[in-house]
Design an enzyme around this catalytic site. Structure first.
Site, PDB file in Angstrom:
ATOM      1  N   HIS A   1       0.858  -1.182   0.000  1.00 26.06           N
ATOM      2  CA  HIS A   1       0.000   0.000   0.000  1.00 26.06           C
ATOM      3  C   HIS A   1       0.893   1.230   0.000  1.00 26.06           C
ATOM      4  O   HIS A   1       1.640   1.463   0.951  1.00 26.06           O
ATOM      5  CB  HIS A   1      -0.922   0.013   1.222  1.00 26.06           C
ATOM      6  N   CYS A   2       0.839   1.996  -1.079  1.00 30.43           N
ATOM      7  CA  CYS A   2       1.730   3.142  -1.241  1.00 30.43           C
ATOM      8  C   CYS A   2       1.043   4.414  -0.740  1.00 30.43           C
ATOM      9  O   CYS A   2      -0.007   4.801  -1.268  1.00 30.43           O
ATOM     10  CB  CYS A   2       2.117   3.300  -2.710  1.00 30.43           C
ATOM     11  N   PRO A   3       1.617   5.088   0.255  1.00 31.42           N
ATOM     12  CA  PRO A   3       0.986   6.319   0.740  1.00 31.42           C
ATOM     13  C   PRO A   3       1.051   7.461  -0.267  1.00 31.42           C
ATOM     14  O   PRO A   3       0.240   8.387  -0.200  1.00 31.42           O
ATOM     15  CB  PRO A   3       1.794   6.658   2.001  1.00 31.42           C
TER      16      PRO A   3
ATOM     17  N   ASN B   1      -1.866   6.879  -2.201  1.00 31.31           N
ATOM     18  CA  ASN B   1      -2.972   6.577  -1.295  1.00 31.31           C
ATOM     19  C   ASN B   1      -3.799   5.410  -1.832  1.00 31.31           C
ATOM     20  O   ASN B   1      -5.029   5.438  -1.812  1.00 31.31           O
ATOM     21  CB  ASN B   1      -3.861   7.812  -1.092  1.00 31.31           C
ATOM     22  N   ASN B   2      -3.117   4.413  -2.333  1.00 30.61           N
ATOM     23  CA  ASN B   2      -3.776   3.239  -2.881  1.00 30.61           C
ATOM     24  C   ASN B   2      -2.767   2.094  -2.899  1.00 30.61           C
ATOM     25  O   ASN B   2      -1.576   2.311  -2.691  1.00 30.61           O
ATOM     26  CB  ASN B   2      -4.304   3.505  -4.293  1.00 30.61           C
TER      27      ASN B   2
END
Length: 395
Positions: A128-130, A133-134
């Site tokens: 999950h890549c901040p 945001n997905n």
């Protein structure tokens, strides 16, 4: 008009909420500042548009910006793709090889994992890549990879513009004592002089944008270096396990992600495997690791209350400054509760709270980080198992 309304649906508008997060705000801010300052510096002070080189340079800057934003928004809004709620394999016998997700009420398809942030099982989940945001997964793998490749390339081009702009504008104003260093500046001389002088504000803005561009390039470069180092260490291990989704041909692996249509191959639920591998060999290995993880987990008893704060001031200065740099949650602790710790750092532990089903209803798991000095080992576990220390999370 009907076609336009069919594209902009309520569900798509709901995705715009992903922009309201610190990750996209910072990422889009860096892209906007670097792109805008590179174009302004190039047009006003470094390479005018009436020259052939200036026109080509300006078109390249626009091209970088468009491609970076296209892949960024594609990775964010298209998303990774989710395992359908209630999904199960066609053959009921295959369920013995798969994990069951209580939240999604479905079996986890091969290569899928449940994301606590998205609250769904993600197909071919990587992480999950901040910044978007997905999750990065099956559908947006190509867009996310292209974004990571294009962003540092565009930043390198922008950094070159920033450096040359400051050098050309300060060349005749400042003397650094470098009498032997000279660069031919004839191509950069402006006739007539630029309409807007290169003042202190312009210098500060250009220097700030240069820092952002170099910082982005270094950060992404370190990310690629760490990934390459982990991959090299993996191939150096003397293990019998063979990754089943490595088809043995780099071009075939490449085509699994990058296609001419822009859509990845397959449906994200079933995957071609290497010859001689079982279709569920990876999930079988994950089940073994999960069972081994439960065996190695250590039970702790809470001896001090913890509010769940990210950086607690009342738990010691070392605990405050060594808070895990992750979006994983912190959990509240009350004296007398029990925690099953699975991994940890020097001053922090990560684990599941042991719940009493008679008291807590409708809650499957409560897990997260908590300070190590708030708990103590239970006597039976203290003798049998060592404390978890620096264990990496297995994907």
């Amino acid at each position: 008009m009907g076609t336009f309304c069919s594209v902009i649906k309520f569900e798509n508008l709901q995705e715009l909420k992903r922009l309201c997060h610190w990750g996209p705000v910072i990422a889009l801010g860096v892209i906007a500042i670097c792109s805008a300052m590179a174009m302004i510096d190039s047009v006003l002070w470094y390479w005018p548009l009436h020259t052939t080189g200036g026109s080509v340079n300006f078109i390249m800057l626009i091209n970088w910006t468009v491609m970076i934003l296209y892949n960024y928004f594609n990775a964010m809004f298209v998303g990774p793709g989710f395992v359908p709620l209630g999904w199960k394999p066609e053959s009921s016998q295959d369920t013995m090889y798969l994990q069951y997700c209580k939240v999604c009420q479905a079996y986890k398809a091969p290569r899928s994992h449940h994301c606590r942030k998205c609250n769904r099982c993600v197909m071919k989940m990587d992480h999950h890549c901040p910044w978007i945001n997905n999750c990065c997964g099956y559908q947006n793998h190509a867009s996310f990879t292209l974004f990571l490749l294009l962003a540092p390339l565009g930043c390198i081009h922008a950094a070159f513009i920033f450096v040359m702009t400051m050098y050309t504008q300060l060349y005749n104003r400042l003397s650094f004592g470098w009498n032997t260093v000279r660069i031919d500046m004839s191509a950069a001389r402006r006739d007539p002089l630029p309409l807007v002088p290169f003042g202190l504000a312009a210098f500060a803005a250009t220097l700030f944008a240069l820092g952002l561009a170099l910082g982005t390039t270094i950060a992404v470069g370190m990310l690629f270096f760490i990934q390459a180092k982990d991959r090299i260490q993996y191939y150096q291990l003397d293990e019998d396990f063979v990754f089943p989704y490595d088809l043995g041909d780099k071009w075939k692996n490449f085509k699994q992600v990058f296609t001419w249509t822009g859509f990845p191959e397959g449906d994200g639920l079933e995957w071609p495997v290497r010859r001689g591998c079982h279709p569920y060999s990876l999930t079988i290995e994950q089940l073994k690791q999960k069972a081994d993880k439960r065996v190695r987990s250590v039970r702790y008893r809470v001896i001090d209350d913890y509010s769940g704060a990210c950086c607690p001031l009342n738990k010691g200065i070392k605990t405050f400054f060594t808070s895990p740099c992750t979006e994983e949650p912190r959990i509240q602790l009350r004296k007398g509760e029990f925690i099953l710790a699975t991994r940890g750092l020097r001053y922090w532990l990560y684990g599941d709270k042991i719940l009493d089903d008679a008291i807590v209803e409708g809650v499957s798991r409560i897990r997260g980080w908590f300070p190590r000095n708030c708990v103590e080992k239970c006597p039976c576990d203290a003798e049998a198992n060592p404390a978890p220390e620096g264990e990496k999370k297995t994907r």
